[in-house]
Scaffold this motif. Structure first.
Motif, mmCIF file in Angstrom:
data_model
loop_
_atom_site.group_PDB
_atom_site.id
_atom_site.type_symbol
_atom_site.label_atom_id
_atom_site.label_comp_id
_atom_site.label_asym_id
_atom_site.label_seq_id
_atom_site.Cartn_x
_atom_site.Cartn_y
_atom_site.Cartn_z
ATOM 1 N N ALA A 102 0.799 -1.220 0.000
ATOM 2 C CA ALA A 102 0.000 0.000 0.000
ATOM 3 C C ALA A 102 0.834 1.273 0.000
ATOM 4 O O ALA A 102 0.513 2.203 -0.734
ATOM 5 N N PRO A 103 1.928 1.385 0.777
ATOM 6 C CA PRO A 103 2.716 2.619 0.715
ATOM 7 C C PRO A 103 3.298 2.872 -0.670
ATOM 8 O O PRO A 103 3.335 4.009 -1.122
ATOM 9 N N ASP A 104 3.748 1.810 -1.362
ATOM 10 C CA ASP A 104 4.254 1.989 -2.717
ATOM 11 C C ASP A 104 3.155 2.416 -3.670
ATOM 12 O O ASP A 104 3.379 3.231 -4.555
ATOM 13 N N LEU A 105 1.967 1.874 -3.494
ATOM 14 C CA LEU A 105 0.840 2.255 -4.334
ATOM 15 C C LEU A 105 0.504 3.726 -4.125
ATOM 16 O O LEU A 105 0.300 4.460 -5.091
ATOM 17 N N GLN A 134 0.620 6.810 -6.869
ATOM 18 C CA GLN A 134 -0.541 7.668 -7.120
ATOM 19 C C GLN A 134 -0.163 9.137 -6.959
ATOM 20 O O GLN A 134 -0.565 9.974 -7.769
ATOM 21 N N ILE A 135 0.595 9.448 -5.921
ATOM 22 C CA ILE A 135 1.018 10.831 -5.700
ATOM 23 C C ILE A 135 1.932 11.288 -6.831
ATOM 24 O O ILE A 135 1.774 12.395 -7.356
ATOM 25 N N ALA A 136 2.864 10.427 -7.235
ATOM 26 C CA ALA A 136 3.795 10.778 -8.305
ATOM 27 C C ALA A 136 3.065 11.065 -9.616
ATOM 28 O O ALA A 136 3.361 12.049 -10.304
ATOM 29 N N VAL A 137 2.105 10.238 -9.944
ATOM 30 C CA VAL A 137 1.342 10.426 -11.187
ATOM 31 C C VAL A 137 0.520 11.707 -11.119
ATOM 32 O O VAL A 137 0.515 12.517 -12.050
ATOM 33 N N ARG A 138 -0.159 11.933 -9.992
ATOM 34 C CA ARG A 138 -0.974 13.150 -9.844
ATOM 35 C C ARG A 138 -0.101 14.397 -9.902
ATOM 36 O O ARG A 138 -0.454 15.384 -10.543
ATOM 37 N N ALA A 139 1.072 14.358 -9.244
ATOM 38 C CA ALA A 139 1.986 15.505 -9.267
ATOM 39 C C ALA A 139 2.455 15.792 -10.688
ATOM 40 O O ALA A 139 2.582 16.955 -11.087
ATOM 41 N N TYR A 140 2.680 14.744 -11.454
ATOM 42 C CA TYR A 140 3.096 14.925 -12.843
ATOM 43 C C TYR A 140 2.004 15.608 -13.662
ATOM 44 O O TYR A 140 2.274 16.516 -14.443
ATOM 45 N N TYR A 141 0.752 15.198 -13.456
ATOM 46 C CA TYR A 141 -0.349 15.837 -14.182
ATOM 47 C C TYR A 141 -0.545 17.286 -13.753
ATOM 48 O O TYR A 141 -0.881 18.144 -14.571
ATOM 49 N N ILE A 142 -0.303 17.580 -12.502
ATOM 50 C CA ILE A 142 -0.366 18.970 -12.035
ATOM 51 C C ILE A 142 0.724 19.785 -12.727
ATOM 52 O O ILE A 142 0.488 20.896 -13.203
ATOM 53 N N TYR A 143 1.921 19.223 -12.800
ATOM 54 C CA TYR A 143 3.050 19.849 -13.493
ATOM 55 C C TYR A 143 2.696 20.153 -14.951
ATOM 56 O O TYR A 143 2.920 21.257 -15.444
#
Length: 82
Positions: free
Chosen positions: A37-40, A44-53
């Motif tokens: 779960a922590p890796d998941l 999720q945070i990494a992908v969302r941050a990329y889309y925000i970028y």
């Protein structure tokens, strides 16, 4: 003559989601105890941050702001769901 030393500067910011970085894998599907779960969540945070970028025009220098915003959005979404 002075000796040349290599000093590496360390920072405490989240890792970049850019090219050249090894992709992290999650073990959530293979682990019935939910240890992945922590890796998941990280993914999720990494992908969302990329889309925000991308949504703000791919401007550099605000990666920490993007990461924190993504983390906050996903945390709030999780709280509303439970």
């Amino acid at each position: 003559m002075a000796k040349k030393t290599d000093k590496k500067e360390t920072t405490t910011r989240p890792p970049s989601t850019g090219r050249g970085r090894a992709k992290r894998t999650t073990a959530a599907a293979d682990d019935p105890r939910g240890q992945g779960a922590p890796d998941l969540l990280y993914e999720q945070i990494a992908v969302r941050a990329y889309y925000i970028y991308l949504s703000r025009g791919s401007g550099h220098g605000r990666d920490l702001d993007d990461w924190l915003r993504a983390e906050r959005e996903l945390t709030e979404r999780g709280e509303r769901a439970s």
